[in-house]
Design a protein around this motif. Sequence first.
Motif, short mmCIF file in Angstrom:
data_model
loop_
_atom_site.label_atom_id
_atom_site.label_comp_id
_atom_site.label_asym_id
_atom_site.label_seq_id
_atom_site.Cartn_x
_atom_site.Cartn_y
_atom_site.Cartn_z
N GLU A 1 0.83 -1.24 0.23
CA GLU A 1 0.09 -0.06 0.01
C GLU A 1 0.69 1.01 -0.02
OE1 GLU A 1 -3.56 0.70 0.74
OE2 GLU A 1 -4.10 -1.51 0.49
N GLY A 2 2.12 1.05 -0.08
CA GLY A 2 3.01 2.29 -0.02
C GLY A 2 2.94 3.02 1.31
N LEU A 3 2.86 2.22 2.70
CA LEU A 3 2.73 3.13 3.90
C LEU A 3 3.95 2.83 4.61
CD1 LEU A 3 -0.87 1.85 4.49
CD2 LEU A 3 -0.07 4.05 3.75
N ILE A 4 5.05 2.18 4.14
CA ILE A 4 6.40 1.89 4.89
C ILE A 4 7.49 2.98 4.26
CG2 ILE A 4 8.01 0.33 5.33
CD1 ILE A 4 5.63 -0.78 6.67
N ALA A 5 7.89 3.73 5.17
CA ALA A 5 8.86 4.58 4.92
C ALA A 5 10.18 3.86 4.96
CB ALA A 5 8.79 5.76 6.04
N ASP A 6 11.03 4.12 3.89
CA ASP A 6 12.31 3.39 4.10
C ASP A 6 13.08 3.85 4.83
OD1 ASP A 6 13.82 1.33 2.08
OD2 ASP A 6 15.08 3.05 2.12
N ARG A 7 13.25 5.12 4.98
CA ARG A 7 14.23 5.64 6.31
C ARG A 7 13.71 5.67 7.77
NH1 ARG A 7 17.84 9.16 3.74
NH2 ARG A 7 17.29 9.33 1.51
N SER A 8 12.47 4.74 7.77
CA SER A 8 12.17 4.47 9.18
C SER A 8 12.98 4.01 9.96
CB SER A 8 10.72 3.76 9.11
OG SER A 8 10.49 3.56 10.59
N LEU B 1 14.02 -3.12 12.79
CA LEU B 1 13.48 -4.59 12.60
C LEU B 1 14.32 -5.39 11.55
CD1 LEU B 1 10.80 -5.92 13.41
CD2 LEU B 1 9.50 -4.86 11.63
N LEU B 2 14.61 -4.67 10.62
CA LEU B 2 15.63 -5.58 9.73
C LEU B 2 16.76 -6.21 10.38
CD1 LEU B 2 16.30 -6.75 6.99
CD2 LEU B 2 17.34 -4.44 6.62
N ASP B 3 17.35 -5.27 11.40
CA ASP B 3 18.44 -5.66 11.88
C ASP B 3 18.31 -6.87 12.86
OD1 ASP B 3 20.03 -3.75 10.73
OD2 ASP B 3 20.06 -2.28 12.34
N LEU B 4 16.99 -6.78 13.53
CA LEU B 4 16.66 -7.80 14.27
C LEU B 4 16.32 -9.19 13.58
CD1 LEU B 4 15.95 -8.94 17.24
CD2 LEU B 4 13.68 -7.98 16.76
N VAL B 5 15.80 -9.07 12.60
CA VAL B 5 15.30 -10.35 11.96
C VAL B 5 16.63 -11.00 11.26
CG1 VAL B 5 12.81 -10.00 11.96
CG2 VAL B 5 14.47 -9.43 10.06
N ARG B 6 17.33 -10.23 10.73
CA ARG B 6 18.55 -10.81 9.91
C ARG B 6 19.43 -11.65 10.81
NH1 ARG B 6 21.01 -5.58 7.14
NH2 ARG B 6 22.16 -6.96 6.11
N SER B 7 19.25 -11.09 12.14
CA SER B 7 20.11 -12.04 13.34
C SER B 7 19.75 -13.34 13.65
CB SER B 7 20.31 -11.03 14.47
OG SER B 7 18.78 -11.19 15.37
N PHE B 8 18.47 -13.72 12.94
CA PHE B 8 17.72 -15.07 13.23
C PHE B 8 18.53 -16.06 12.35
CE2 PHE B 8 13.30 -13.30 14.30
CZ PHE B 8 13.91 -12.71 15.44
N ARG B 9 18.92 -17.18 12.69
CA ARG B 9 19.41 -18.17 12.19
C ARG B 9 19.12 -18.60 10.91
NH1 ARG B 9 19.87 -22.17 17.20
NH2 ARG B 9 17.97 -20.94 17.65
N VAL B 10 17.63 -18.79 10.61
CA VAL B 10 17.03 -19.08 9.39
C VAL B 10 17.17 -18.07 8.56
CG1 VAL B 10 15.87 -20.77 10.83
CG2 VAL B 10 14.74 -18.53 10.37
N VAL C 1 16.15 -0.79 2.28
CA VAL C 1 15.80 -1.65 3.63
C VAL C 1 14.46 -2.20 3.68
CG1 VAL C 1 15.64 -1.15 6.13
CG2 VAL C 1 17.41 -0.11 4.88
N SER C 2 13.41 -1.34 3.39
CA SER C 2 12.01 -1.83 3.25
C SER C 2 11.88 -2.91 2.70
CB SER C 2 11.20 -0.66 3.07
OG SER C 2 11.46 -0.20 1.73
N ALA C 3 12.41 -2.93 1.38
CA ALA C 3 12.28 -4.12 0.28
C ALA C 3 13.04 -5.27 0.90
CB ALA C 3 13.01 -3.54 -0.96
N LYS C 4 14.19 -5.10 1.67
CA LYS C 4 14.93 -6.42 2.11
C LYS C 4 14.15 -6.99 2.98
CE LYS C 4 19.75 -5.03 1.32
NZ LYS C 4 20.87 -4.72 2.02
N LEU C 5 13.29 -6.25 4.06
CA LEU C 5 12.53 -6.76 5.16
C LEU C 5 11.15 -7.53 4.46
CD1 LEU C 5 12.34 -7.34 8.02
CD2 LEU C 5 11.26 -4.83 8.32
N ASN C 6 10.71 -6.86 3.50
CA ASN C 6 9.51 -7.28 2.86
C ASN C 6 9.89 -8.68 2.20
OD1 ASN C 6 6.84 -7.11 1.69
ND2 ASN C 6 7.80 -7.17 -0.14
N LEU C 7 11.29 -9.16 1.53
CA LEU C 7 11.51 -10.33 1.04
C LEU C 7 11.82 -11.18 2.16
CD1 LEU C 7 14.11 -9.09 -1.83
CD2 LEU C 7 11.77 -10.17 -2.31
N ILE C 8 12.34 -10.72 3.17
CA ILE C 8 12.63 -11.83 4.32
C ILE C 8 11.31 -12.15 4.82
CG2 ILE C 8 13.64 -11.99 6.80
CD1 ILE C 8 15.52 -9.85 5.92
#
Length: 425
Positions: free
Chosen positions: A124-131, A137-146, A155-162
């Motif tokens: 919907e375009g409601l995620i600010a990339d510079r947020s 949130l990206l830094d947190l989930v990228r630390s998960f082993r899986v 940043v927002s696109a990477k988190l969306n793919l994860i």
Amino acid sequence: MNALEPASTLQQAYRLLEPNPLNEDNLSLYASRSDTEIERLILKLTNSDRHSATKWLVTGHRGNGKSTEFQRLRQKLQDPDSPTHLVVYVDVNDPHEGLDLNDIQIQDLLLFIGLHVYRTAYREGLIADRSPTVRRLLDLVRSFRVTRVPTEGKVSAKLNLIFAEFAVDLNKTLDFRRELREDIDSNYNQLLLLFNELFENIAANAAPRSLLVVVDSMDRLTPERALAAFHTSSPLRALKCHAIYTPPLSIFYHADFAPIRLAFENNDMVLPNVLIKSYSGANVAAGREFLGEILRRRLTLEIIEPAALEQLITLSGGLPRELVYLAREACTFALLEQSSQIEAAHVERSAAVYRNQFTHVLTADDYPVLCAMFGGQKRQTTTPQLQMLLHKLVVMEYADATESWYDVHPVVTPLLEERCHDNAA
């Protein structure tokens, strides 16, 4: 959306008699219910403070139309002319991205809801990339082993793919879920905090709309798993958004449900089965007309005998999905016989096949309860055994303006006619 025309051939009818909830592609098949429970819920939601976080428990028999009603709710609240909500629909039993309902824990639900909200807001375009929230949130989930971290993109696109990968992988291997749960447990408070920051940011960007999450198909959990999930539901209640959860009907009558209801501030409702017979056994014209309309929107009367249509309504027990399922099975028998229409004999054959499935879920201890109900004792104390019969759809609950009662699924009653007679003798 183009309106779908009723089928004029059995081949077309088979395709339109898909016993799944309606969605935005086929809502033209929708027939309006006479009960007002969902309308009451819509009224409450549209009059709620957009900054509040009201949580609702909505239940009813599987197949009685809840999911279709949620699609209608979604359509009304997101009306392009006057949208009041951003609705995120989360189906935990989605065949493509659902959870493993035989192995589900509260961590899975929390992550599943969070990733669906994120992905919807991203589209919907409601995620600010510079947020800063998105970055943390990206830094947190990228630390998960899986986690497999994309090498390129914002940043927002990477988190969306994860999150897209998580949605697909959550219902796969137990090892994946175990590692992910361990990582979530280690970072639980931070993850919940970031999800709530994210939800508040999304709601602010979506203003004046409110954020509503509908978590559907939780009624497919076993009563034991559902009770366990809702006893540990503090994360679900802590999410900063409006939310609707869908526990199984059977746990509403469990002794342990009282504190759950209290924790949700008594915001619960039961979507009733369509009443096609009164407590005394008299036909209820309004309910039968509604179910008949469901079929008439899918097929022309030229390809179904009047007696067959009435028989399908009776055998459905007032559940729209049972109606459509039995009609589709009857359609297959008509096609096999190269008939030009669905006949009463085809309906009976479909009911006989379905009845055989029930024989595999009934135990010797079930029959005394069912025979008492079959003999007219329709008001009974809700025991664990009766709760399980409700969960299996062997028994159905009905209510009118003054009273409620139980009755046996009409497809099952032929199994009882001989057995209950023998037991009485």
